[in-house]
Design a protein around this motif. Structure first.
Motif, mmCIF file in Angstrom:
data_model
loop_
_atom_site.group_PDB
_atom_site.id
_atom_site.type_symbol
_atom_site.label_atom_id
_atom_site.label_comp_id
_atom_site.label_asym_id
_atom_site.label_seq_id
_atom_site.Cartn_x
_atom_site.Cartn_y
_atom_site.Cartn_z
ATOM 1 N N LEU A 60 0.829 -1.200 0.000
ATOM 2 C CA LEU A 60 0.000 0.000 0.000
ATOM 3 C C LEU A 60 0.867 1.256 0.000
ATOM 4 C CD1 LEU A 60 -1.727 -2.319 1.740
ATOM 5 C CD2 LEU A 60 -3.307 -0.428 1.952
ATOM 6 N N ALA A 61 1.936 1.248 0.810
ATOM 7 C CA ALA A 61 2.829 2.410 0.873
ATOM 8 C C ALA A 61 3.545 2.628 -0.451
ATOM 9 C CB ALA A 61 3.844 2.221 2.005
ATOM 10 N N ARG A 62 4.010 1.551 -1.078
ATOM 11 C CA ARG A 62 4.712 1.699 -2.355
ATOM 12 C C ARG A 62 3.769 2.216 -3.438
ATOM 13 N NH1 ARG A 62 6.968 -3.296 -0.687
ATOM 14 N NH2 ARG A 62 5.527 -4.415 -2.064
ATOM 15 N N ALA A 63 2.542 1.666 -3.463
ATOM 16 C CA ALA A 63 1.581 2.075 -4.491
ATOM 17 C C ALA A 63 1.189 3.538 -4.346
ATOM 18 C CB ALA A 63 0.344 1.186 -4.428
ATOM 19 N N ARG A 64 1.150 4.049 -3.125
ATOM 20 C CA ARG A 64 0.673 5.402 -2.883
ATOM 21 C C ARG A 64 1.781 6.451 -2.916
ATOM 22 N NH1 ARG A 64 -4.452 6.285 -3.777
ATOM 23 N NH2 ARG A 64 -5.504 6.795 -1.828
ATOM 24 N N PHE A 65 2.940 6.119 -2.362
ATOM 25 C CA PHE A 65 3.937 7.148 -2.083
ATOM 26 C C PHE A 65 5.171 7.111 -2.977
ATOM 27 C CE2 PHE A 65 1.991 6.350 2.233
ATOM 28 C CZ PHE A 65 1.121 7.433 2.155
ATOM 29 N N LEU A 66 5.326 6.069 -3.797
ATOM 30 C CA LEU A 66 6.505 5.964 -4.652
ATOM 31 C C LEU A 66 6.149 6.204 -6.120
ATOM 32 C CD1 LEU A 66 8.422 2.893 -3.170
ATOM 33 C CD2 LEU A 66 8.573 5.315 -2.530
ATOM 34 N N GLU A 67 7.172 6.464 -6.889
ATOM 35 C CA GLU A 67 6.995 6.658 -8.325
ATOM 36 C C GLU A 67 6.654 5.318 -8.975
ATOM 37 O OE1 GLU A 67 6.833 9.140 -11.656
ATOM 38 O OE2 GLU A 67 6.851 9.512 -9.497
ATOM 39 N N PRO A 68 5.605 5.274 -9.794
ATOM 40 C CA PRO A 68 5.276 4.010 -10.467
ATOM 41 C C PRO A 68 6.332 3.654 -11.499
ATOM 42 C CG PRO A 68 3.570 5.674 -10.848
ATOM 43 C CD PRO A 68 4.690 6.344 -10.133
ATOM 44 N N PRO A 69 6.446 2.370 -11.851
ATOM 45 C CA PRO A 69 7.370 1.978 -12.906
ATOM 46 C C PRO A 69 6.982 2.637 -14.231
ATOM 47 C CG PRO A 69 6.537 0.058 -11.720
ATOM 48 C CD PRO A 69 5.708 1.233 -11.300
ATOM 49 N N PRO A 70 7.910 2.758 -15.161
ATOM 50 C CA PRO A 70 7.585 3.326 -16.477
ATOM 51 C C PRO A 70 6.413 2.581 -17.121
ATOM 52 C CG PRO A 70 9.946 3.060 -16.240
ATOM 53 C CD PRO A 70 9.325 2.382 -15.047
ATOM 54 N N ARG A 71 5.499 3.334 -17.709
ATOM 55 C CA ARG A 71 4.340 2.812 -18.431
ATOM 56 C C ARG A 71 3.353 2.099 -17.509
ATOM 57 N NH1 ARG A 71 8.753 1.666 -21.129
ATOM 58 N NH2 ARG A 71 8.746 -0.492 -20.453
ATOM 59 N N SER A 78 12.748 0.598 -0.842
ATOM 60 C CA SER A 78 12.289 0.743 -2.221
ATOM 61 C C SER A 78 12.107 2.221 -2.526
ATOM 62 C CB SER A 78 10.948 0.031 -2.424
ATOM 63 O OG SER A 78 11.047 -1.344 -2.121
ATOM 64 N N THR A 79 12.528 2.623 -3.714
ATOM 65 C CA THR A 79 12.320 4.009 -4.144
ATOM 66 C C THR A 79 11.420 4.071 -5.367
ATOM 67 O OG1 THR A 79 14.350 3.918 -5.466
ATOM 68 C CG2 THR A 79 14.530 4.778 -3.223
ATOM 69 N N ILE A 80 10.994 2.912 -5.868
ATOM 70 C CA ILE A 80 10.061 2.861 -6.988
ATOM 71 C C ILE A 80 9.115 1.685 -6.750
ATOM 72 C CG2 ILE A 80 11.536 1.383 -8.429
ATOM 73 C CD1 ILE A 80 10.529 3.011 -10.857
ATOM 74 N N SER A 81 7.851 1.871 -7.051
ATOM 75 C CA SER A 81 6.893 0.796 -6.816
ATOM 76 C C SER A 81 7.023 -0.270 -7.883
ATOM 77 C CB SER A 81 5.459 1.350 -6.783
ATOM 78 O OG SER A 81 5.074 1.804 -8.065
ATOM 79 N N ARG A 82 6.471 -1.448 -7.592
ATOM 80 C CA ARG A 82 6.478 -2.552 -8.547
ATOM 81 C C ARG A 82 5.169 -2.544 -9.333
ATOM 82 N NH1 ARG A 82 7.306 -7.695 -5.013
ATOM 83 N NH2 ARG A 82 5.554 -6.731 -3.960
ATOM 84 N N PRO A 83 5.173 -3.116 -10.525
ATOM 85 C CA PRO A 83 3.938 -3.101 -11.340
ATOM 86 C C PRO A 83 2.733 -3.700 -10.629
ATOM 87 C CG PRO A 83 5.802 -3.758 -12.680
ATOM 88 C CD PRO A 83 6.311 -3.697 -11.262
ATOM 89 N N ARG A 137 7.013 12.415 -5.023
ATOM 90 C CA ARG A 137 7.151 10.964 -4.918
ATOM 91 C C ARG A 137 8.586 10.512 -5.197
ATOM 92 N NH1 ARG A 137 2.432 11.128 -8.086
ATOM 93 N NH2 ARG A 137 3.610 10.332 -9.876
ATOM 94 N N SER A 138 9.271 11.203 -6.095
ATOM 95 C CA SER A 138 10.631 10.788 -6.462
ATOM 96 C C SER A 138 11.606 10.923 -5.292
ATOM 97 C CB SER A 138 11.133 11.621 -7.644
ATOM 98 O OG SER A 138 11.282 12.978 -7.275
ATOM 99 N N GLY A 139 11.235 11.701 -4.284
ATOM 100 C CA GLY A 139 12.101 11.848 -3.124
ATOM 101 C C GLY A 139 11.753 10.923 -1.984
#
Length: 358
Positions: free
Chosen positions: A7-18, A139-144, A208-210
């Motif tokens: 939940l934290a990754r999906a909300r607060f991190l940059e999504p993967p490209p595309r 983690s600094t970027i979320s997973r698909p 999000r990138s930070g």
């Protein structure tokens, strides 16, 4: 609790490209439908038995008390061992084997298993982040698949037959039957679709990138983090370990087929916090505050005046010995009790907000 990380990754991190917006697609729907069909055939007798039981009060109580699951039935236990090492769809039956006819109806459990199969198979992921609970992972970027896993966990929490936590499931007593059936009738598939449409990154891309999401022991995480400005800490304050309240969601997220103990069907390796052990709580506080101080960070601590630590020492005095306490705000508050089967659902108390500087 590891399940909160998706939940934290999906909300607060940059999504993967595309992958700005992740939604169930055609491939997802095909995988879901195929798994549902297989599980409904595999557990056809169980579905029929449960369908017959819900129409009669005595039969329903007997069903909930005696329905087979991994913790009470050798056949189900063997099925779990086989499924744990299986590939493809045969791996995805854990919710049904462990938590059906209790926290979920059998039909709901089948849908939850099928959704997880679709998430993992379509997104090319099986399992969760590697490492144990005490391995600090950043983690600094979320997973698909994070947004879909977050929607899945949210769905399970919404439909769960429980009093707001998973320490126990509600039994269909004379007064509780309607509540059990109400939860069992909720449409897991429909709720998942709604959750999947709403779970996504918040805030600006630059913000999000930070961000980073860290999973692991909190004291160790603070010690190892790259940068720490202020730490907000809200540690456990009773002898009740929080892991027993969320073990169903944790096991669902890990999807690792653990052992199953007692009526609550808990895993034996659930996390136990020193903050909830009378002989360890003071040392746990000292370690946490010392870790914050060592990083030169500020601390905002939330802790009730009647917390477990209070039986040994005053929390404000403890923090004052290690950091400079700038302010203490005390707020009258009502705290939820666990279970409340034989008493009040809430108890009055006082929350302390302590701001300390290094």
């Amino acid at each position: 609790m590891l399940f909160t990380s998706c939940l934290a990754r999906a909300r607060f991190l940059e999504p993967p490209p595309r992958h700005e917006k992740i939604e169930p697609d055609d491939a997802f729907e095909r995988a879901f439908a195929a798994q549902c069909a297989w599980l409904r055939e595999r557990f056809a007798d169980r579905l029929a038995a449960e369908s017959a039981a819900v129409s009669d009060d005595a039969a329903l109580r007997k069903w909930v008390d005696s329905a087979p699951h991994v913790g009470n039935d050798d056949e189900y236990s063997q099925s779990a061992k086989e499924a744990a090492g299986a590939l493809g769809g045969e791996h995805y039956q854990m919710v049904t084997l462990y938590f059906s006819a209790s926290f979920f109806s059998t039909a709901q459990a089948i849908v939850l298993d099928s959704l997880r199969y679709a998430i993992d198979s379509v997104r090319g992921a099986r399992g969760v982040l590697p490492g144990g609970l005490f391995d600090v992972l950043e983690s600094t970027i979320s997973r698909p698949e994070d947004a879909l896993l977050a929607a899945w966990i949210s769905t399970a929490s919404t439909i769960m037959n429980s009093p707001g936590h998973a320490t126990q499931y509600l039994r269909p007593t004379v007064v509780g039957r309607e509540r059990v059936l109400k939860q069992w009738k909720r449409d897991a598939r429909e709720i998942f679709v709604a959750r999947a449409a709403s779970v996504g990154p918040i805030g600006s891309r630059s913000w999000r990138s930070g961000n980073a999401v860290t999973v692991g022991d909190a004291t160790r995480a603070v010690s190892e983090a790259d940068r720490v400005g202020i730490v907000y800490a809200d540690p456990p304050y009773t002898k009740d370990h929080y892991s027993r309240m969320y073990h169903v969601l944790e096991t669902m997220y890990l999807y690792d087929y653990p052992d199953s103990l007692g009526a609550g069907r808990m895993r034996s390796d659930r996390f136990r916090s020193g903050f909830s052990v009378k002989t360890e709580v003071e040392a746990s506080f000292v370690a946490m505050v010392s870790a914050v101080r060592s990083r030169g960070a500020d601390l905002l601590l939330s802790y009730p005046s009647e917390g477990l630590l209070s039986s040994r020492t005053d929390v404000v005095d403890l923090v004052s010995d290690l950091m400079r306490v700038e302010s203490v705000t005390r707020i009258k508050h009502s705290y939820s009790t666990v279970g409340a089967s034989s008493g009040s659902r809430q108890t009055p108390g006082e929350e302390q907000l302590i701001l300390a500087r290094s």
